[in-house]
Design a protein around this motif. Structure first.
Motif, PDB file in Angstrom:
ATOM      1  N   LEU A 140     -10.803   6.946   5.427  1.00  0.00           N
ATOM      2  CA  LEU A 140      -9.673   6.027   5.354  1.00  0.00           C
ATOM      3  C   LEU A 140      -9.473   5.434   6.734  1.00  0.00           C
ATOM      4  CD1 LEU A 140      -6.887   7.941   3.361  1.00  0.00           C
ATOM      5  CD2 LEU A 140      -8.560   6.301   2.486  1.00  0.00           C
ATOM      6  N   GLU A 141      -9.056   4.180   6.777  1.00  0.00           N
ATOM      7  CA  GLU A 141      -8.637   3.552   8.023  1.00  0.00           C
ATOM      8  C   GLU A 141      -7.145   3.265   7.919  1.00  0.00           C
ATOM      9  OE1 GLU A 141     -12.568   1.137   9.573  1.00  0.00           O
ATOM     10  OE2 GLU A 141     -10.815   0.000   8.907  1.00  0.00           O
ATOM     11  N   ILE A 142      -6.457   3.495   9.023  1.00  0.00           N
ATOM     12  CA  ILE A 142      -5.005   3.319   9.036  1.00  0.00           C
ATOM     13  C   ILE A 142      -4.615   2.492  10.242  1.00  0.00           C
ATOM     14  CG2 ILE A 142      -2.770   4.497   9.180  1.00  0.00           C
ATOM     15  CD1 ILE A 142      -4.087   6.910   7.827  1.00  0.00           C
ATOM     16  N   ASP A 143      -3.725   1.525  10.010  1.00  0.00           N
ATOM     17  CA  ASP A 143      -3.061   0.791  11.081  1.00  0.00           C
ATOM     18  C   ASP A 143      -1.578   1.131  11.010  1.00  0.00           C
ATOM     19  OD1 ASP A 143      -5.495  -0.592  11.393  1.00  0.00           O
ATOM     20  OD2 ASP A 143      -4.795  -2.309  10.217  1.00  0.00           O
ATOM     21  N   VAL A 144      -0.955   1.268  12.164  1.00  0.00           N
ATOM     22  CA  VAL A 144       0.494   1.438  12.202  1.00  0.00           C
ATOM     23  C   VAL A 144       1.058   0.401  13.162  1.00  0.00           C
ATOM     24  CG1 VAL A 144       0.446   3.259  13.980  1.00  0.00           C
ATOM     25  CG2 VAL A 144       2.415   3.078  12.450  1.00  0.00           C
ATOM     26  N   ASP A 145       2.102  -0.258  12.744  1.00  0.00           N
ATOM     27  CA  ASP A 145       2.808  -1.275  13.521  1.00  0.00           C
ATOM     28  C   ASP A 145       4.258  -0.805  13.624  1.00  0.00           C
ATOM     29  OD1 ASP A 145       4.256  -3.516  14.395  1.00  0.00           O
ATOM     30  OD2 ASP A 145       3.054  -4.912  13.239  1.00  0.00           O
ATOM     31  N   MET A 146       4.689  -0.507  14.839  1.00  0.00           N
ATOM     32  CA  MET A 146       6.017   0.066  15.064  1.00  0.00           C
ATOM     33  C   MET A 146       6.870  -0.901  15.875  1.00  0.00           C
ATOM     34  SD  MET A 146       4.521   3.811  16.106  1.00  0.00           S
ATOM     35  CE  MET A 146       3.170   3.083  17.055  1.00  0.00           C
ATOM     36  N   GLN A 147       8.026  -1.248  15.339  1.00  0.00           N
ATOM     37  CA  GLN A 147       8.944  -2.111  16.082  1.00  0.00           C
ATOM     38  C   GLN A 147       9.876  -1.231  16.913  1.00  0.00           C
ATOM     39  OE1 GLN A 147      10.936  -5.106  13.816  1.00  0.00           O
ATOM     40  NE2 GLN A 147       9.050  -5.840  12.895  1.00  0.00           N
ATOM     41  N   TYR A 148       9.922  -1.571  18.199  1.00  0.00           N
ATOM     42  CA  TYR A 148      10.710  -0.795  19.154  1.00  0.00           C
ATOM     43  C   TYR A 148      11.205  -1.764  20.223  1.00  0.00           C
ATOM     44  CZ  TYR A 148      11.852   2.805  22.599  1.00  0.00           C
ATOM     45  OH  TYR A 148      12.505   3.603  23.506  1.00  0.00           O
ATOM     46  N   PRO A 149      12.477  -1.685  20.624  1.00  0.00           N
ATOM     47  CA  PRO A 149      13.013  -2.629  21.595  1.00  0.00           C
ATOM     48  C   PRO A 149      12.513  -2.360  23.022  1.00  0.00           C
ATOM     49  CG  PRO A 149      14.700  -1.061  20.967  1.00  0.00           C
ATOM     50  CD  PRO A 149      13.498  -0.770  20.112  1.00  0.00           C
ATOM     51  N   ILE A 150      11.237  -2.610  23.230  1.00  0.00           N
ATOM     52  CA  ILE A 150      10.592  -2.373  24.521  1.00  0.00           C
ATOM     53  C   ILE A 150      11.316  -3.136  25.628  1.00  0.00           C
ATOM     54  CG2 ILE A 150       8.465  -2.749  25.850  1.00  0.00           C
ATOM     55  CD1 ILE A 150       6.956  -2.421  23.131  1.00  0.00           C
ATOM     56  N   GLU A 151      11.682  -4.377  25.331  1.00  0.00           N
ATOM     57  CA  GLU A 151      12.289  -5.236  26.334  1.00  0.00           C
ATOM     58  C   GLU A 151      13.587  -4.652  26.889  1.00  0.00           C
ATOM     59  OE1 GLU A 151      10.210  -7.563  23.083  1.00  0.00           O
ATOM     60  OE2 GLU A 151      11.716  -5.985  23.161  1.00  0.00           O
ATOM     61  N   VAL A 202       8.680   0.445  10.749  1.00  0.00           N
ATOM     62  CA  VAL A 202       7.285   0.879  10.760  1.00  0.00           C
ATOM     63  C   VAL A 202       6.582   0.234   9.574  1.00  0.00           C
ATOM     64  CG1 VAL A 202       5.714   2.846  10.523  1.00  0.00           C
ATOM     65  CG2 VAL A 202       7.820   3.091  11.876  1.00  0.00           C
ATOM     66  N   THR A 203       5.400  -0.314   9.841  1.00  0.00           N
ATOM     67  CA  THR A 203       4.538  -0.831   8.787  1.00  0.00           C
ATOM     68  C   THR A 203       3.212  -0.092   8.862  1.00  0.00           C
ATOM     69  OG1 THR A 203       5.549  -3.022   8.919  1.00  0.00           O
ATOM     70  CG2 THR A 203       3.389  -2.879   7.835  1.00  0.00           C
ATOM     71  N   LEU A 204       2.773   0.435   7.735  1.00  0.00           N
ATOM     72  CA  LEU A 204       1.487   1.130   7.638  1.00  0.00           C
ATOM     73  C   LEU A 204       0.559   0.344   6.728  1.00  0.00           C
ATOM     74  CD1 LEU A 204       2.482   4.843   6.960  1.00  0.00           C
ATOM     75  CD2 LEU A 204       1.287   3.994   8.955  1.00  0.00           C
ATOM     76  N   ARG A 205      -0.692   0.265   7.124  1.00  0.00           N
ATOM     77  CA  ARG A 205      -1.736  -0.279   6.270  1.00  0.00           C
ATOM     78  C   ARG A 205      -2.828   0.785   6.181  1.00  0.00           C
ATOM     79  NH1 ARG A 205       0.319  -4.224   9.051  1.00  0.00           N
ATOM     80  NH2 ARG A 205      -1.046  -4.008  10.844  1.00  0.00           N
ATOM     81  N   ILE A 206      -3.190   1.142   4.956  1.00  0.00           N
ATOM     82  CA  ILE A 206      -4.219   2.158   4.726  1.00  0.00           C
ATOM     83  C   ILE A 206      -5.328   1.516   3.910  1.00  0.00           C
ATOM     84  CG2 ILE A 206      -4.757   4.403   3.710  1.00  0.00           C
ATOM     85  CD1 ILE A 206      -1.877   5.228   4.241  1.00  0.00           C
ATOM     86  N   ARG A 207      -6.556   1.599   4.438  1.00  0.00           N
ATOM     87  CA  ARG A 207      -7.725   1.035   3.775  1.00  0.00           C
ATOM     88  C   ARG A 207      -8.637   2.152   3.282  1.00  0.00           C
ATOM     89  NH1 ARG A 207      -6.318  -1.859   7.832  1.00  0.00           N
ATOM     90  NH2 ARG A 207      -7.642  -0.826   9.364  1.00  0.00           N
ATOM     91  N   LYS A 208      -9.078   1.994   2.048  1.00  0.00           N
ATOM     92  CA  LYS A 208      -9.993   2.949   1.421  1.00  0.00           C
ATOM     93  C   LYS A 208     -11.271   2.193   1.086  1.00  0.00           C
ATOM     94  CE  LYS A 208     -10.089   6.125  -2.520  1.00  0.00           C
ATOM     95  NZ  LYS A 208      -9.292   6.674  -3.628  1.00  0.00           N
ATOM     96  N   TYR A 209     -12.405   2.745   1.486  1.00  0.00           N
ATOM     97  CA  TYR A 209     -13.685   2.063   1.325  1.00  0.00           C
ATOM     98  C   TYR A 209     -14.485   2.555   0.125  1.00  0.00           C
ATOM     99  CZ  TYR A 209     -12.838  -0.191   5.735  1.00  0.00           C
ATOM    100  OH  TYR A 209     -12.291  -0.959   6.713  1.00  0.00           O
ATOM    101  N   SER A 210     -14.445   3.824  -0.157  1.00  0.00           N
ATOM    102  CA  SER A 210     -15.228   4.388  -1.270  1.00  0.00           C
ATOM    103  C   SER A 210     -14.380   4.359  -2.529  1.00  0.00           C
ATOM    104  CB  SER A 210     -15.650   5.821  -0.934  1.00  0.00           C
ATOM    105  OG  SER A 210     -16.443   5.837   0.219  1.00  0.00           O
ATOM    106  N   VAL A 211     -14.333   3.196  -3.136  1.00  0.00           N
ATOM    107  CA  VAL A 211     -13.497   3.004  -4.323  1.00  0.00           C
ATOM    108  C   VAL A 211     -14.405   2.847  -5.536  1.00  0.00           C
ATOM    109  CG1 VAL A 211     -11.737   1.545  -5.377  1.00  0.00           C
ATOM    110  CG2 VAL A 211     -11.755   1.873  -2.896  1.00  0.00           C
ATOM    111  N   PRO A 212     -14.176   3.626  -6.588  1.00  0.00           N
ATOM    112  CA  PRO A 212     -15.052   3.561  -7.759  1.00  0.00           C
ATOM    113  C   PRO A 212     -14.738   2.360  -8.656  1.00  0.00           C
ATOM    114  CG  PRO A 212     -13.360   5.223  -8.077  1.00  0.00           C
ATOM    115  CD  PRO A 212     -13.184   4.694  -6.690  1.00  0.00           C
ATOM    116  N   ILE A 213     -15.012   1.172  -8.118  1.00  0.00           N
ATOM    117  CA  ILE A 213     -14.853  -0.075  -8.875  1.00  0.00           C
ATOM    118  C   ILE A 213     -16.206  -0.775  -8.894  1.00  0.00           C
ATOM    119  CG2 ILE A 213     -13.767  -2.353  -8.894  1.00  0.00           C
ATOM    120  CD1 ILE A 213     -11.378  -1.166  -7.465  1.00  0.00           C
ATOM    121  N   ASP A 214     -16.593  -1.257 -10.056  1.00  0.00           N
ATOM    122  CA  ASP A 214     -17.852  -1.975 -10.178  1.00  0.00           C
ATOM    123  C   ASP A 214     -17.649  -3.406  -9.709  1.00  0.00           C
ATOM    124  OD1 ASP A 214     -20.429  -2.718 -10.786  1.00  0.00           O
ATOM    125  OD2 ASP A 214     -20.026  -2.961 -12.937  1.00  0.00           O
ATOM    126  N   GLY A 215     -17.865  -3.623  -8.421  1.00  0.00           N
ATOM    127  CA  GLY A 215     -17.678  -4.945  -7.856  1.00  0.00           C
ATOM    128  C   GLY A 215     -18.081  -4.945  -6.393  1.00  0.00           C
TER     129      GLY A 215
END
Length: 121
Positions: free
Chosen positions: A28-39, A93-106
């Motif tokens: 699995l690949e995961i991206d996380v985007d976190m909003q934080y008042p850095i400024e 927080v925004t998470l994106r999770i990608r799955k590559y080994s998916v049992p779909i015929d395509g």
């Protein structure tokens, strides 16, 4: 609003509906985007004024490598809750999770789930 992002984290996990997915696992690949008042909050070049992305990475790694779900939607929802609870200073927080080994015929690269949540200060 500042953002802290960790992109393309890769983990071998055992999530999926089918027995083969649970037995062999997959990447699995995961991206996380976190909003934080850095400024506003980062004024003295001090790690205590921000959210340690090393700690967030460790939280994500520990969670995804020790939990198994049939659906990556469930994994995404539960991981989102964990991050929001463990890091209450994050505003969103925004998470994106990608799955590559998916049992779909395509022909396609991956399936991606995105979830987002906010902390109510």
């Amino acid at each position: 609003m500042g953002r802290i992002r960790i992109n393309n984290m890769k983990f071998h996990t055992y999530n999926g509906v089918f027995a083969e997915e649970k037995k062999l696992g997959q990447k699995l690949e995961i991206d996380v985007d976190m909003q934080y008042p850095i400024e506003e909050r980062v004024q003295h070049d001090d790690l205590k004024e921000t959210v340690s992305y090393a700690d967030v990475y460790d939280t994500i790694k520990e969670f995804v490598t020790t939990h198994s779900f049939d659906l990556i939607e469930s994994l995404a929802n539960q991981l989102l809750k964990k991050i929001l609870a463990d890091y209450p200073s994050l505003q969103q927080v925004t998470l994106r999770i990608r799955k590559y080994s998916v049992p779909i015929d395509g022909i396609f690269d991956n399936v991606e789930i995105e979830v987002a949540g906010v902390n109510n200060d």
